[in-house]
Design a protein around this motif. Structure first.
Motif, PDB file in Angstrom:
ATOM      1  N   PRO A  50      10.905  85.041 -36.592  1.00  0.00           N
ATOM      2  CA  PRO A  50      11.287  83.615 -36.958  1.00  0.00           C
ATOM      3  C   PRO A  50      10.973  82.579 -36.018  1.00  0.00           C
ATOM      4  O   PRO A  50      10.820  81.417 -36.366  1.00  0.00           O
ATOM      5  N   ASN A  51      10.533  82.904 -34.834  1.00  0.00           N
ATOM      6  CA  ASN A  51      10.136  81.936 -33.909  1.00  0.00           C
ATOM      7  C   ASN A  51       8.662  81.655 -33.940  1.00  0.00           C
ATOM      8  O   ASN A  51       8.055  80.587 -33.362  1.00  0.00           O
ATOM      9  N   PHE A 105       7.766  77.836 -32.687  1.00  0.00           N
ATOM     10  CA  PHE A 105       8.882  77.317 -33.332  1.00  0.00           C
ATOM     11  C   PHE A 105       9.793  77.012 -31.935  1.00  0.00           C
ATOM     12  O   PHE A 105      10.628  75.797 -31.958  1.00  0.00           O
ATOM     13  N   SER A 106       9.666  77.687 -31.052  1.00  0.00           N
ATOM     14  CA  SER A 106      10.679  77.779 -29.955  1.00  0.00           C
ATOM     15  C   SER A 106      10.716  76.485 -29.169  1.00  0.00           C
ATOM     16  O   SER A 106      11.464  76.146 -28.551  1.00  0.00           O
ATOM     17  N   GLY A 107       9.420  75.899 -28.764  1.00  0.00           N
ATOM     18  CA  GLY A 107       9.495  74.768 -28.338  1.00  0.00           C
ATOM     19  C   GLY A 107       9.535  73.264 -29.093  1.00  0.00           C
ATOM     20  O   GLY A 107       9.014  72.022 -28.680  1.00  0.00           O
ATOM     21  N   GLY A 108       9.917  73.482 -30.367  1.00  0.00           N
ATOM     22  CA  GLY A 108      10.117  72.435 -31.224  1.00  0.00           C
ATOM     23  C   GLY A 108       8.761  72.086 -31.947  1.00  0.00           C
ATOM     24  O   GLY A 108       7.483  72.302 -31.480  1.00  0.00           O
ATOM     25  N   GLU A 109       8.890  71.115 -32.879  1.00  0.00           N
ATOM     26  CA  GLU A 109       7.679  70.745 -33.646  1.00  0.00           C
ATOM     27  C   GLU A 109       6.974  69.199 -33.298  1.00  0.00           C
ATOM     28  O   GLU A 109       6.190  69.116 -33.507  1.00  0.00           O
ATOM     29  N   GLU A 110       8.099  68.464 -32.565  1.00  0.00           N
ATOM     30  CA  GLU A 110       7.516  67.209 -32.333  1.00  0.00           C
ATOM     31  C   GLU A 110       6.099  67.186 -31.160  1.00  0.00           C
ATOM     32  O   GLU A 110       5.986  67.885 -30.389  1.00  0.00           O
ATOM     33  N   GLY A 111       5.180  66.221 -31.622  1.00  0.00           N
ATOM     34  CA  GLY A 111       4.078  66.081 -31.162  1.00  0.00           C
ATOM     35  C   GLY A 111       3.030  67.252 -31.267  1.00  0.00           C
ATOM     36  O   GLY A 111       1.896  66.910 -30.784  1.00  0.00           O
ATOM     37  N   LYS A 112       3.295  68.069 -32.483  1.00  0.00           N
ATOM     38  CA  LYS A 112       2.129  69.150 -32.407  1.00  0.00           C
ATOM     39  C   LYS A 112       1.302  68.592 -33.535  1.00  0.00           C
ATOM     40  O   LYS A 112       1.710  68.016 -34.649  1.00  0.00           O
TER      41      LYS A 112
END
Length: 92
Positions: free
Chosen positions: A24-25, A49-56
């Protein structure tokens, strides 16, 4: 099946749903409702997804748009397996 070397849409989506439970990550399966038809459209997201989605940066691939385009759905299937990192080396 008339095309034993290709996967059906249901088989491909089931594989991505299984991957979303296994990792799921890295894999998510969502549905977006088409406002014109009110039908749910499956959306598969593959990233870390473990590092977040912002800035990708995001990239959209659309596969299987026309029923007789079997190869495009197979590309989605195999690309998804490779990008998920879980089953990309398997050959079925």
């Amino acid at each position: 099946s008339n095309y034993p070397f290709y996967h059906t849409t249901d088989q491909i989506l089931d594989e991505f749903r299984s991957l979303s439970k296994l990792v799921p990550n890295r894999v998510r399966v969502d549905e977006v409702v088409d406002i014109e038809t009110s039908k749910a459209l499956p959306v598969v997201s593959i990233t870390d997804f473990s590092g977040g989605e912002e800035g990708k940066c995001k990239l959209l691939f659309s596969f299987g748009e026309h029923a007789r385009e079997l190869i495009t759905s197979e590309v989605a299937y195999w690309l998804g397996l490779l990008l998920s990192g879980e089953r990309g080396a398997e050959v079925e």
